[in-house]
Scaffold this motif. Structure first.
Motif, PDB file in Angstrom:
ATOM      1  N   VAL A 140       0.845  -1.198   0.000  1.00 54.93           N
ATOM      2  CA  VAL A 140       0.000   0.000   0.000  1.00 54.93           C
ATOM      3  C   VAL A 140       0.879   1.245   0.000  1.00 54.93           C
ATOM      4  CG1 VAL A 140      -1.654   1.348   1.346  1.00 54.93           C
ATOM      5  CG2 VAL A 140      -1.973  -1.116   1.108  1.00 54.93           C
ATOM      6  N   ASP A 147      -7.631   0.811  -3.282  1.00 52.40           N
ATOM      7  CA  ASP A 147      -8.633   0.760  -2.219  1.00 52.40           C
ATOM      8  C   ASP A 147      -9.955   0.259  -2.807  1.00 52.40           C
ATOM      9  OD1 ASP A 147     -10.431   1.238  -0.156  1.00 52.40           O
ATOM     10  OD2 ASP A 147      -9.486   3.128   0.433  1.00 52.40           O
ATOM     11  N   TYR A 178      -8.032  -2.430   1.711  1.00 50.40           N
ATOM     12  CA  TYR A 178      -7.069  -3.009   0.777  1.00 50.40           C
ATOM     13  C   TYR A 178      -7.092  -4.536   0.768  1.00 50.40           C
ATOM     14  CZ  TYR A 178      -5.287   1.721   0.397  1.00 50.40           C
ATOM     15  OH  TYR A 178      -5.183   3.070   0.169  1.00 50.40           O
TER      16      TYR A 178
END
Length: 471
Positions: A140, A147, A178
């Motif tokens: 991430v 997302d 996520y």
């Protein structure tokens, strides 16, 4: 004094007395032309869209979902790539596992992580990626995962309230969405709750230090405090529950607390040296506490009866904070930030979460769909009563004990309601970095077998883990 105890040489065997399609390998024929398309759920995609997905293992649940989804949306081709083929040798018999070490093989996970990492870094990763064994935070931070909220927020047919949002929140930890868990299992401790009461302890907030002290205070001849687990695996189990205390974050860097780890390691050794713990297999009557993985609605109803009336399903010891019942997931799905078919990818993930798929007999864990869980519990009750049906065929459940004798379980509505009432208390996501846990198991074994001192193991482990986490 030498402890004499009756060794439980066989686990409890569940026999599903039916020729179930889901247990015979291959794709299910059920659902052909029978799956309906929910209103407002049509993906915005062009004809000939291909959605790729990479998972550790493609099980029957994913195979069935792939087939049914493509029947509903002929213009979308779902291509699922598995790194390690599924084991379908079990036939129609399911052995209920005891202990806590029931996950995938470390070498298989390492192979998967290496393969996916290389694909992500080269820009060739699949659209959907199973991320339960991956360092999601790292990906991430590098912008490699998207997302899911961006797609779910545009979908009027998706209502999070239809699902156990605490499971979703436990995985995401409030930092975007996520990873979408398609199913989950529970880490529990069956034990004599009266022993906790004697020391004014409650399972919501007890710690491992208190657990060790409790076993010492309540030692009984012929009975172990905990059994059927090697010391290095018990240490791994402890490390999972106090992971945040052992690995401390300072900005972007992470450091391993070797001193705290050493204290846990020495306490666990004292359990085995003092005859309070054993790696030998024992029956419920010969142990005060048993760490177990409850992986399905069926197990949630049956295990309390197998463990006996003197045992209660408890939360395992932890950090001293009420963090909720710990859970794990063997299928958490991430979205490749570079995917060109995000909408179609979301449609397939949403289908995996649908009541239809979550109620499938190919779903071997707890469903995240509330309605599907109720169906699963009701189905188990029917099978126990001998009146269940799977795919149009009658089915029932029989339990075989350690001596081969048949155990006749009973389930009532109160039992079902207890499981449903427990679900909102689940909240602590216990999936941790398996490479770190593997290092802990490997290094600590040298201490438990007498080849290294606790101090040497703690220092060596701190060096290895710190190097790995901050590379």
């Amino acid at each position: 004094m030498r402890i004499r105890a009756k060794v439980w040489k066989m686990g409890v065997l569940i026999l599903l007395c039916a020729a179930l399609t889901a247990c015979s390998g291959g794709k299910s024929n059920e659902g052909t032309n029978g799956s309906s398309v929910p209103s407002g759920s049509m993906p915005e995609t062009a004809e000939g869209t291909v959605v790729t997905m990479t998972v550790l293992t493609k099980d029957r649940f994913l195979a069935e979902a792939e087939q049914k989804f493509e029947e509903m949306f002929p213009g979308i081709d779902i291509q699922i790539n598995e790194i390690v083929p599924a084991d379908t040798s079990g036939g129609d018999k399911i052995v209920m596992k005891r202990g806590s070490d029931t996950g995938p093989k470390p070498e298989d996970v390492e192979k998967y992580v290496s393969s996916v990492n290389a694909a992500l870094m080269s820009g060739n990763a699949s659209d959907i990626i199973s991320v339960e064994n991956l360092p999601v935070d790292k990906y991430v931070g590098k912008g490699l995962l998207a997302d899911w909220n961006e797609e779910a927020g545009k979908d009027s047919s998706f209502n999070k309230s239809d699902y156990y949002e605490n499971i979703f929140d436990g995985v995401s930890k409030g930092n975007g969405w996520y990873g979408v868990p398609a199913s989950f299992s529970l880490d529990v401790m069956f034990g004599d709750v009266s022993l906790l009461g004697q020391s004014s302890l409650v399972d919501k907030t007890w710690t491992w230090d208190q657990f060790v002290d409790l076993l010492g205070k309540t030692k009984t001849d012929g009975k172990y405090g905990i059994a059927m687990i090697k010391p290095e695996l018990l240490l791994k189990y402890v490390a999972e529950s106090v992971y945040g205390q052992l690995l401390k974050k300072d900005g972007k860097s992470v450091s391993f607390d070797g001193r705290a780890f050493q204290a846990y390691m020495e306490k666990i050794k004292s359990l085995y040296d003092g005859g309070l713990a054993t790696s030998e297999m024992m029956g419920p009557e010969n142990t005060s506490f048993s760490p177990l993985s409850i992986d399905s609605p069926m197990n949630a109803l049956l295990m309390p009866q197998i463990e006996g009336k003197s045992k209660t399903m408890l939360r395992p010891p932890g950090t001293g904070q009420d963090e909720g019942m710990p859970f794990k997931s063997s299928l958490v799905l991430g979205l490749n930030a570079n995917s060109k078919v995000k909408n179609a990818a979301w449609s397939f993930v949403k289908f995996l979460l649908s009541e239809e798929m979550q109620s499938s007999r190919a779903m071997m864990n707890f469903p995240v769909n509330k309605a599907a869980l109720k169906k699963g519990l009701a189905s188990t009750k029917q099978m126990i009563e001998g009146g269940g049906s799977q795919g149009g065929k009658s089915s029932s459940i029989k339990l075989r004990g350690k001596d081969g004798q048949e155990i006749k379980p009973t389930v009532n509505e109160e039992d079902i309601n207890k499981v449903i009432a427990m679900m909102p208390t689940v909240g602590k996501y216990a999936n941790q970095d398996l490479k770190v846990l593997g290092m802990i198991t490997e290094e600590s074994a040298a201490y438990f077998n007498g080849n290294k001192s606790a101090d040497a193991v703690a220092k060596s482990l701190a060096n290895r883990i710190n190097t790995y986490l901050n590379e």
